[in-house]
Write a protein that holds these residues in place. Sequence first.
Motif, PDB file in Angstrom:
ATOM      1  N   LYS A  79      -1.419  15.473 -24.422  1.00  0.00           N
ATOM      2  CA  LYS A  79      -1.830  16.869 -24.618  1.00  0.00           C
ATOM      3  C   LYS A  79      -2.567  17.438 -23.402  1.00  0.00           C
ATOM      4  CE  LYS A  79      -3.791  15.897 -28.611  1.00  0.00           C
ATOM      5  NZ  LYS A  79      -4.485  16.054 -29.922  1.00  0.00           N
ATOM      6  N   PRO A  80      -1.926  17.441 -22.239  1.00  0.00           N
ATOM      7  CA  PRO A  80      -2.583  17.994 -21.046  1.00  0.00           C
ATOM      8  C   PRO A  80      -2.722  19.511 -21.152  1.00  0.00           C
ATOM      9  CG  PRO A  80      -0.281  17.569 -20.596  1.00  0.00           C
ATOM     10  CD  PRO A  80      -0.543  17.015 -21.971  1.00  0.00           C
ATOM     11  N   PRO A  81      -3.671  20.118 -20.431  1.00  0.00           N
ATOM     12  CA  PRO A  81      -3.795  21.584 -20.427  1.00  0.00           C
ATOM     13  C   PRO A  81      -2.531  22.267 -19.927  1.00  0.00           C
ATOM     14  CG  PRO A  81      -5.766  20.568 -19.531  1.00  0.00           C
ATOM     15  CD  PRO A  81      -4.765  19.472 -19.700  1.00  0.00           C
ATOM     16  N   THR A  82      -1.900  21.709 -18.900  1.00  0.00           N
ATOM     17  CA  THR A  82      -0.613  22.196 -18.409  1.00  0.00           C
ATOM     18  C   THR A  82       0.244  20.987 -18.067  1.00  0.00           C
ATOM     19  OG1 THR A  82      -1.327  22.295 -16.101  1.00  0.00           O
ATOM     20  CG2 THR A  82      -1.680  24.271 -17.424  1.00  0.00           C
ATOM     21  N   ILE A  83       1.532  21.200 -17.988  1.00  0.00           N
ATOM     22  CA  ILE A  83       2.433  20.074 -17.731  1.00  0.00           C
ATOM     23  C   ILE A  83       2.154  19.472 -16.355  1.00  0.00           C
ATOM     24  CG2 ILE A  83       4.252  21.590 -16.820  1.00  0.00           C
ATOM     25  CD1 ILE A  83       6.251  19.614 -18.143  1.00  0.00           C
ATOM     26  N   GLY A  84       2.091  18.135 -16.307  1.00  0.00           N
ATOM     27  CA  GLY A  84       1.850  17.431 -15.056  1.00  0.00           C
ATOM     28  C   GLY A  84       0.391  17.135 -14.810  1.00  0.00           C
ATOM     29  N   VAL A  85       0.099  15.913 -14.379  1.00  0.00           N
ATOM     30  CA  VAL A  85      -1.269  15.487 -14.069  1.00  0.00           C
ATOM     31  C   VAL A  85      -1.249  14.608 -12.828  1.00  0.00           C
ATOM     32  CG1 VAL A  85      -2.054  15.563 -16.479  1.00  0.00           C
ATOM     33  CG2 VAL A  85      -1.090  13.436 -15.551  1.00  0.00           C
ATOM     34  N   ALA A  86      -2.417  14.406 -12.249  1.00  0.00           N
ATOM     35  CA  ALA A  86      -2.605  13.414 -11.191  1.00  0.00           C
ATOM     36  C   ALA A  86      -3.272  12.188 -11.818  1.00  0.00           C
ATOM     37  CB  ALA A  86      -3.464  13.975 -10.064  1.00  0.00           C
ATOM     38  N   THR A  87      -2.602  11.046 -11.735  1.00  0.00           N
ATOM     39  CA  THR A  87      -3.102   9.832 -12.376  1.00  0.00           C
ATOM     40  C   THR A  87      -3.697   8.884 -11.343  1.00  0.00           C
ATOM     41  OG1 THR A  87      -1.499   9.989 -14.183  1.00  0.00           O
ATOM     42  CG2 THR A  87      -2.464   7.823 -13.761  1.00  0.00           C
ATOM     43  N   PHE A  88      -4.926   8.443 -11.613  1.00  0.00           N
ATOM     44  CA  PHE A  88      -5.633   7.451 -10.804  1.00  0.00           C
ATOM     45  C   PHE A  88      -5.508   6.098 -11.492  1.00  0.00           C
ATOM     46  CE2 PHE A  88      -7.328  11.523  -9.797  1.00  0.00           C
ATOM     47  CZ  PHE A  88      -7.887  11.471  -8.526  1.00  0.00           C
ATOM     48  N   ASP A  89      -5.315   5.026 -10.716  1.00  0.00           N
ATOM     49  CA  ASP A  89      -5.127   3.702 -11.292  1.00  0.00           C
ATOM     50  C   ASP A  89      -5.610   2.643 -10.303  1.00  0.00           C
ATOM     51  OD1 ASP A  89      -3.019   3.527  -9.364  1.00  0.00           O
ATOM     52  OD2 ASP A  89      -1.625   4.412 -10.799  1.00  0.00           O
ATOM     53  N   GLY A  90      -5.133   1.415 -10.456  1.00  0.00           N
ATOM     54  CA  GLY A  90      -5.535   0.327  -9.570  1.00  0.00           C
ATOM     55  C   GLY A  90      -4.530   0.018  -8.484  1.00  0.00           C
ATOM     56  N   LEU A  91      -3.575   0.934  -8.252  1.00  0.00           N
ATOM     57  CA  LEU A  91      -2.505   0.714  -7.285  1.00  0.00           C
ATOM     58  C   LEU A  91      -2.741   1.526  -6.019  1.00  0.00           C
ATOM     59  CD1 LEU A  91       0.497   0.990  -9.758  1.00  0.00           C
ATOM     60  CD2 LEU A  91      -0.643  -1.100  -8.988  1.00  0.00           C
ATOM     61  N   ASP A  92      -2.025   1.166  -4.958  1.00  0.00           N
ATOM     62  CA  ASP A  92      -2.123   1.931  -3.728  1.00  0.00           C
ATOM     63  C   ASP A  92      -1.118   3.084  -3.740  1.00  0.00           C
ATOM     64  OD1 ASP A  92       0.391   0.885  -3.097  1.00  0.00           O
ATOM     65  OD2 ASP A  92      -0.384  -0.595  -1.685  1.00  0.00           O
ATOM     66  N   ALA A  93      -1.017   3.798  -2.618  1.00  0.00           N
ATOM     67  CA  ALA A  93      -0.174   4.993  -2.566  1.00  0.00           C
ATOM     68  C   ALA A  93       1.300   4.676  -2.748  1.00  0.00           C
ATOM     69  CB  ALA A  93      -0.381   5.713  -1.232  1.00  0.00           C
ATOM     70  N   ASN A  94       1.709   3.437  -2.477  1.00  0.00           N
ATOM     71  CA  ASN A  94       3.100   3.033  -2.624  1.00  0.00           C
ATOM     72  C   ASN A  94       3.379   2.332  -3.945  1.00  0.00           C
ATOM     73  OD1 ASN A  94       3.987   3.966  -0.012  1.00  0.00           O
ATOM     74  ND2 ASN A  94       2.787   2.280   0.838  1.00  0.00           N
ATOM     75  N   GLY A  95       2.385   2.342  -4.831  1.00  0.00           N
ATOM     76  CA  GLY A  95       2.600   1.804  -6.161  1.00  0.00           C
ATOM     77  C   GLY A  95       2.444   0.308  -6.296  1.00  0.00           C
ATOM     78  N   PHE A  96       1.795  -0.353  -5.336  1.00  0.00           N
ATOM     79  CA  PHE A  96       1.597  -1.797  -5.399  1.00  0.00           C
ATOM     80  C   PHE A  96       0.118  -2.126  -5.600  1.00  0.00           C
ATOM     81  CE2 PHE A  96       5.382  -1.271  -2.664  1.00  0.00           C
ATOM     82  CZ  PHE A  96       6.308  -1.916  -3.487  1.00  0.00           C
ATOM     83  N   ALA A  97      -0.137  -3.303  -6.153  1.00  0.00           N
ATOM     84  CA  ALA A  97      -1.514  -3.754  -6.344  1.00  0.00           C
ATOM     85  C   ALA A  97      -2.241  -3.797  -5.000  1.00  0.00           C
ATOM     86  CB  ALA A  97      -1.533  -5.127  -7.003  1.00  0.00           C
ATOM     87  N   ARG A  98      -3.470  -3.336  -4.988  1.00  0.00           N
ATOM     88  CA  ARG A  98      -4.249  -3.340  -3.749  1.00  0.00           C
ATOM     89  C   ARG A  98      -4.705  -4.739  -3.364  1.00  0.00           C
ATOM     90  NH1 ARG A  98      -5.795   1.685  -2.119  1.00  0.00           N
ATOM     91  NH2 ARG A  98      -5.344   3.392  -3.547  1.00  0.00           N
ATOM     92  N   ASN A  99      -5.005  -5.560  -4.352  1.00  0.00           N
ATOM     93  CA  ASN A  99      -5.494  -6.909  -4.076  1.00  0.00           C
ATOM     94  C   ASN A  99      -5.320  -7.735  -5.340  1.00  0.00           C
ATOM     95  OD1 ASN A  99      -6.864  -9.260  -3.436  1.00  0.00           O
ATOM     96  ND2 ASN A  99      -8.586  -8.220  -2.478  1.00  0.00           N
ATOM     97  N   PHE A 100      -4.497  -8.789  -5.278  1.00  0.00           N
ATOM     98  CA  PHE A 100      -4.284  -9.628  -6.452  1.00  0.00           C
ATOM     99  C   PHE A 100      -5.501 -10.506  -6.773  1.00  0.00           C
ATOM    100  CE2 PHE A 100       0.371  -9.101  -5.522  1.00  0.00           C
ATOM    101  CZ  PHE A 100       0.645  -8.389  -6.679  1.00  0.00           C
TER     102      PHE A 100
END
Length: 597
Positions: A79-100
Amino acid sequence: MRKFTVLFFILVSLSSSSQEIVSDLVCNPVLADYKHKVNPSKSTLSLPFIDDFSYDSHQVDNDLWMESSVFVNRTYSIKPPTIGVATFDGLDANGFARNFFPSTSSEPSDTLISQMIDLSGISSAYFMFYYQAKGRGDAPQQLDKLVLEFLNDTLVWEQIWFANGQSMTEFERKVDTINEARFLHNSFQFRFRNYATISGNFDHWNVDYVKIDELTSTSDFDELNDVSFVYSSPSFLKRYTQMPLTHFKNNEANELKDSIDILIRNNDASINVDYQFNVFENNNQFYHYPLLGVSRNVSILDYDTIGNFSFNNPPIYFQSNVFSSFQLDTTTFVVQNIIGTSTPDRKENDTLYHTQKFHHTFAYDDGTAESAYGLNVDGAKLAYQFKLNRPDEKLRAVQMYFPQMLDAVNNIPFDLTVWDNNNGQPGDTLYTQRVYPVHTENGEFHTYIIDNPFLVSGTIYIGWKQSTDDLLNIGFDKNNEANNYMFYNIGSGWLNSTYPGAWMIRPIVSKDPIILSSEEIVDDFKLYPNPANSELFIETNKQENIISIYNIQGVLIKRITSNTALNRFNIDNLASAIYIVEVENSENRIYQKIIVK
């Protein structure tokens, strides 16, 4: 308790029983296929600054943001205010784990930094944004946090706000007043940062509708004054997200929904909204809703009063010939949804596109995995129900998506299995083929070619029987619910899956041999350059191959029998177009597309 990922540990799952396990992903393959851009400093922006992340891209707008490692998407939020969000997580900009092997359970991860904004010459501004922890992702833990920082006039970042980890089903709005002289300069910047477990796709925060503008009164930010779509447009099909065109023809009444529902959210704007949709094939419009008039007018009260608006009284009805233009065996229709809103409303989130594919595959999923699904019992069986509308089709291949996980299982065989129907459950075994999980780095499905294509009719079930208790971890789409068609058996009979979602398994059927479309291609050999001009190099893992080039209609253009791993093709005589390269050897047959310019 925090999640630590060590080489010999299985990932901690989002939710699990003693048989079915749904696990967090360790990467984001959608971003792995993107070329991440470093955003150079742009000209200083003037007010207002607005971004609601409603654009159809997984990366942020370079004109607004200087640095970003977030994931822009329409699938992780609720239920976002508008369609589309920016998601923060534990991955880097290329979608890989930063440190195993992180040193602590919560470390700095994603950053989102604005371009410079000129705040000089005003006495006060307001900063507004919406945020949500977890959504459809993984709940950040208590030690995790989302942080907002401002850059002062001495170029020092100051923390303005933070939120600790939690689980949220609603977005919260945060408003800060900017009236300190040290922030009211001509090179102001702000940044969001999150702290997370940086060994995987964990600890999600969703941010939406970031806005900075001059503050003249508190009424400036009391109302958002925006009407927006909420989620991606649903499939027009009752059962599948996509299906073969040959199974759709002459069965429109059974396969097509009578109506669709598009959710719209009114954020304290005008209640007068117009809606329409248009259908295109090959850029040619051939259908318009409503059938009479330009648009359908509806009154949509604000979100605080009614929640999200749903078209249910009456629904959005359409005729069974909405997809009536059948020119090829496969085609893709583009559906354009439009809402007409008042003049002050932000227009960027008022148009929504949906691609309705009719290719060779049956699919319940949308092509994007939010989690992974597995069974932890030796000998367990997993079966997916598919209903065919044409008799005596041949099952040519089965596509499966196995996301990259820490506990790689590509050396563990399983029996790809097909069953017939027994009163709505899997019955007798029709076919088995010993195969291995194939992990693709770019989020593409792996295509398992059936060694001996065989006839199938009516309702069939496709899945596997496993030979160990290891989790094979098929991709799991959380935005489409197909668990009524998902069965598993751990030795005591077939049961429906208890987890709402859709396994990422897609059968390919056809009466005739097929050349896969570009959406059905896997990249298991090297092909370069791409695009190509005068020559093309194809590098394979096997010495002996039959290499063929087809045009997009499946007509054979060139073919060689090769006994070397590296082959050169002269393509001077090929017209500028998209072609399909097929490499066939003793083990499999794989495809990739090439663009000739």
